[in-house]
Design a protein around this motif. Structure first.
Motif, PDB file in Angstrom:
ATOM      1  N   ARG A 166      -5.477 -29.980  14.931  1.00 17.98           N
ATOM      2  CA  ARG A 166      -5.799 -31.415  14.869  1.00 17.98           C
ATOM      3  C   ARG A 166      -7.298 -31.681  14.882  1.00 17.98           C
ATOM      4  NH1 ARG A 166      -2.387 -33.553  19.771  1.00 17.98           N
ATOM      5  NH2 ARG A 166      -3.185 -31.582  20.524  1.00 17.98           N
ATOM      6  N   PHE A 167      -8.083 -30.691  15.231  1.00 15.86           N
ATOM      7  CA  PHE A 167      -9.526 -30.877  15.386  1.00 15.86           C
ATOM      8  C   PHE A 167     -10.339 -30.166  14.297  1.00 15.86           C
ATOM      9  CE2 PHE A 167      -7.536 -31.345  19.485  1.00 15.86           C
ATOM     10  CZ  PHE A 167      -8.112 -32.505  19.974  1.00 15.86           C
ATOM     11  N   LYS A 220     -11.202 -30.771  11.298  1.00 18.80           N
ATOM     12  CA  LYS A 220     -12.153 -31.584  10.540  1.00 18.80           C
ATOM     13  C   LYS A 220     -13.030 -32.459  11.445  1.00 18.80           C
ATOM     14  CE  LYS A 220      -9.374 -31.683   6.364  1.00 18.80           C
ATOM     15  NZ  LYS A 220      -9.993 -30.602   5.690  1.00 18.80           N
ATOM     16  N   ASN A 221     -12.901 -32.289  12.733  1.00 22.02           N
ATOM     17  CA  ASN A 221     -13.674 -33.068  13.691  1.00 22.02           C
ATOM     18  C   ASN A 221     -15.098 -32.517  13.769  1.00 22.02           C
ATOM     19  OD1 ASN A 221     -14.861 -33.771  16.290  1.00 22.02           O
ATOM     20  ND2 ASN A 221     -12.849 -34.572  16.834  1.00 22.02           N
ATOM     21  N   PRO A 222     -16.115 -33.383  13.600  1.00 20.59           N
ATOM     22  CA  PRO A 222     -17.507 -32.903  13.645  1.00 20.59           C
ATOM     23  C   PRO A 222     -17.882 -32.238  14.974  1.00 20.59           C
ATOM     24  CG  PRO A 222     -17.413 -35.160  12.833  1.00 20.59           C
ATOM     25  CD  PRO A 222     -16.034 -34.794  13.275  1.00 20.59           C
ATOM     26  N   LEU A 223     -17.322 -32.692  16.080  1.00 14.36           N
ATOM     27  CA  LEU A 223     -17.631 -32.079  17.373  1.00 14.36           C
ATOM     28  C   LEU A 223     -17.015 -30.690  17.487  1.00 14.36           C
ATOM     29  CD1 LEU A 223     -17.323 -35.158  19.750  1.00 14.36           C
ATOM     30  CD2 LEU A 223     -19.406 -34.072  18.892  1.00 14.36           C
ATOM     31  N   PHE A 224     -15.835 -30.505  16.923  1.00 13.32           N
ATOM     32  CA  PHE A 224     -15.220 -29.177  16.885  1.00 13.32           C
ATOM     33  C   PHE A 224     -16.085 -28.245  16.035  1.00 13.32           C
ATOM     34  CE2 PHE A 224     -12.552 -26.074  14.673  1.00 13.32           C
ATOM     35  CZ  PHE A 224     -11.987 -25.398  15.753  1.00 13.32           C
ATOM     36  N   GLU A 225     -16.487 -28.729  14.883  1.00 14.92           N
ATOM     37  CA  GLU A 225     -17.315 -27.919  13.983  1.00 14.92           C
ATOM     38  C   GLU A 225     -18.633 -27.537  14.667  1.00 14.92           C
ATOM     39  OE1 GLU A 225     -17.616 -30.134  10.354  1.00 14.92           O
ATOM     40  OE2 GLU A 225     -15.506 -29.825   9.862  1.00 14.92           O
ATOM     41  N   ALA A 226     -19.214 -28.465  15.398  1.00 13.88           N
ATOM     42  CA  ALA A 226     -20.461 -28.172  16.117  1.00 13.88           C
ATOM     43  C   ALA A 226     -20.230 -27.127  17.215  1.00 13.88           C
ATOM     44  CB  ALA A 226     -21.040 -29.453  16.715  1.00 13.88           C
ATOM     45  N   ALA A 227     -19.076 -27.186  17.858  1.00 10.58           N
ATOM     46  CA  ALA A 227     -18.781 -26.259  18.956  1.00 10.58           C
ATOM     47  C   ALA A 227     -18.650 -24.820  18.469  1.00 10.58           C
ATOM     48  CB  ALA A 227     -17.506 -26.682  19.686  1.00 10.58           C
ATOM     49  N   ILE A 228     -18.229 -24.638  17.229  1.00 10.16           N
ATOM     50  CA  ILE A 228     -18.038 -23.267  16.737  1.00 10.16           C
ATOM     51  C   ILE A 228     -19.222 -22.768  15.906  1.00 10.16           C
ATOM     52  CG2 ILE A 228     -15.532 -23.334  16.863  1.00 10.16           C
ATOM     53  CD1 ILE A 228     -15.473 -23.790  13.835  1.00 10.16           C
ATOM     54  N   ALA A 252      -6.318 -25.623  26.380  1.00 14.46           N
ATOM     55  CA  ALA A 252      -5.731 -26.655  27.249  1.00 14.46           C
ATOM     56  C   ALA A 252      -6.250 -28.034  26.861  1.00 14.46           C
ATOM     57  CB  ALA A 252      -6.039 -26.351  28.715  1.00 14.46           C
ATOM     58  N   GLY A 253      -7.546 -28.125  26.569  1.00 15.77           N
ATOM     59  CA  GLY A 253      -8.119 -29.391  26.133  1.00 15.77           C
ATOM     60  C   GLY A 253      -7.486 -29.882  24.847  1.00 15.77           C
ATOM     61  N   ALA A 254      -7.248 -28.976  23.907  1.00 12.97           N
ATOM     62  CA  ALA A 254      -6.604 -29.347  22.643  1.00 12.97           C
ATOM     63  C   ALA A 254      -5.185 -29.840  22.882  1.00 12.97           C
ATOM     64  CB  ALA A 254      -6.601 -28.154  21.684  1.00 12.97           C
ATOM     65  N   ARG A 255      -4.466 -29.173  23.748  1.00 11.51           N
ATOM     66  CA  ARG A 255      -3.084 -29.575  24.035  1.00 11.51           C
ATOM     67  C   ARG A 255      -3.008 -30.928  24.729  1.00 11.51           C
ATOM     68  NH1 ARG A 255      -0.135 -23.950  25.949  1.00 11.51           N
ATOM     69  NH2 ARG A 255      -0.312 -22.914  23.923  1.00 11.51           N
ATOM     70  N   MET A 256      -4.060 -31.249  25.508  1.00 13.98           N
ATOM     71  CA  MET A 256      -4.115 -32.554  26.182  1.00 13.98           C
ATOM     72  C   MET A 256      -4.763 -33.611  25.301  1.00 13.98           C
ATOM     73  SD  MET A 256      -5.221 -31.539  30.086  1.00 13.98           S
ATOM     74  CE  MET A 256      -6.839 -30.958  29.586  1.00 13.98           C
ATOM     75  N   ASN A 257      -5.177 -33.207  24.092  1.00 13.85           N
ATOM     76  CA  ASN A 257      -5.890 -34.082  23.179  1.00 13.85           C
ATOM     77  C   ASN A 257      -7.176 -34.608  23.817  1.00 13.85           C
ATOM     78  OD1 ASN A 257      -6.101 -35.123  20.574  1.00 13.85           O
ATOM     79  ND2 ASN A 257      -5.271 -37.096  21.197  1.00 13.85           N
ATOM     80  N   ASN A 258      -7.830 -33.738  24.589  1.00 12.28           N
ATOM     81  CA  ASN A 258      -9.066 -34.081  25.282  1.00 12.28           C
ATOM     82  C   ASN A 258     -10.217 -33.363  24.567  1.00 12.28           C
ATOM     83  OD1 ASN A 258     -11.299 -34.166  27.050  1.00 12.28           O
ATOM     84  ND2 ASN A 258      -9.935 -34.485  28.795  1.00 12.28           N
ATOM     85  N   GLN A 259     -10.872 -34.116  23.709  1.00 10.03           N
ATOM     86  CA  GLN A 259     -11.934 -33.561  22.879  1.00 10.03           C
ATOM     87  C   GLN A 259     -13.090 -33.004  23.696  1.00 10.03           C
ATOM     88  OE1 GLN A 259     -13.124 -35.676  19.189  1.00 10.03           O
ATOM     89  NE2 GLN A 259     -14.976 -36.080  20.356  1.00 10.03           N
ATOM     90  N   ASP A 260     -13.447 -33.662  24.789  1.00 14.33           N
ATOM     91  CA  ASP A 260     -14.567 -33.201  25.614  1.00 14.33           C
ATOM     92  C   ASP A 260     -14.281 -31.842  26.243  1.00 14.33           C
ATOM     93  OD1 ASP A 260     -16.043 -35.466  25.024  1.00 14.33           O
ATOM     94  OD2 ASP A 260     -15.331 -36.546  26.792  1.00 14.33           O
ATOM     95  N   VAL A 261     -13.098 -31.682  26.808  1.00 19.44           N
ATOM     96  CA  VAL A 261     -12.726 -30.404  27.426  1.00 19.44           C
ATOM     97  C   VAL A 261     -12.687 -29.310  26.361  1.00 19.44           C
ATOM     98  CG1 VAL A 261     -10.853 -29.156  28.589  1.00 19.44           C
ATOM     99  CG2 VAL A 261     -11.484 -31.449  29.336  1.00 19.44           C
ATOM    100  N   LEU A 262     -12.093 -29.616  25.222  1.00 15.43           N
ATOM    101  CA  LEU A 262     -11.996 -28.648  24.143  1.00 15.43           C
ATOM    102  C   LEU A 262     -13.375 -28.195  23.682  1.00 15.43           C
ATOM    103  CD1 LEU A 262      -9.808 -28.889  20.961  1.00 15.43           C
ATOM    104  CD2 LEU A 262     -12.190 -28.255  20.840  1.00 15.43           C
ATOM    105  N   THR A 263     -14.234 -29.123  23.299  1.00 15.46           N
ATOM    106  CA  THR A 263     -15.515 -28.749  22.700  1.00 15.46           C
ATOM    107  C   THR A 263     -16.467 -28.095  23.695  1.00 15.46           C
ATOM    108  OG1 THR A 263     -16.331 -31.021  22.946  1.00 15.46           O
ATOM    109  CG2 THR A 263     -15.354 -30.422  20.839  1.00 15.46           C
ATOM    110  N   THR A 264     -16.495 -28.590  24.917  1.00 21.62           N
ATOM    111  CA  THR A 264     -17.379 -28.003  25.927  1.00 21.62           C
ATOM    112  C   THR A 264     -17.020 -26.548  26.195  1.00 21.62           C
ATOM    113  OG1 THR A 264     -17.683 -30.150  26.973  1.00 21.62           O
ATOM    114  CG2 THR A 264     -18.197 -28.218  28.308  1.00 21.62           C
TER     115      THR A 264
END
Length: 65
Positions: free
Chosen positions: A53-54, A56-64, A17-29
């Motif tokens: 879309r995420f 290559k995002n460093p926060l996405f990479e950190a989350a996984i 849902a966070g990814a679909r809303m383009n909300n990086q905080d919701v997605l990564t948390t």
């Protein structure tokens, strides 16, 4: 909903849902929480086009990690 009763699936769907809303905080948390509950989520997220879309995002990479 009590957070103590949520499964990794709930957190994974919240991350989508966070990814679909383009909300990086919701997605990564929520993705980080899902990964902490089930390590297999790490590989699922790497291939899930919901997160395209995420990738290559460093926060996405950190989350996984």
């Amino acid at each position: 909903m009590n957070p103590d009763n949520l499964s990794w699936e709930h957190y994974y769907l919240r991350a989508i849902a966070g990814a679909r809303m383009n909300n990086q905080d919701v997605l990564t948390t929520n993705l980080a929480r899902a990964v902490s509950m089930n390590g297999k989520v790490r590989n699922m997220a790497k291939d899930d086009m919901e997160f395209f879309r995420f990738f290559k995002n460093p926060l996405f990479e950190a989350a996984i990690r």
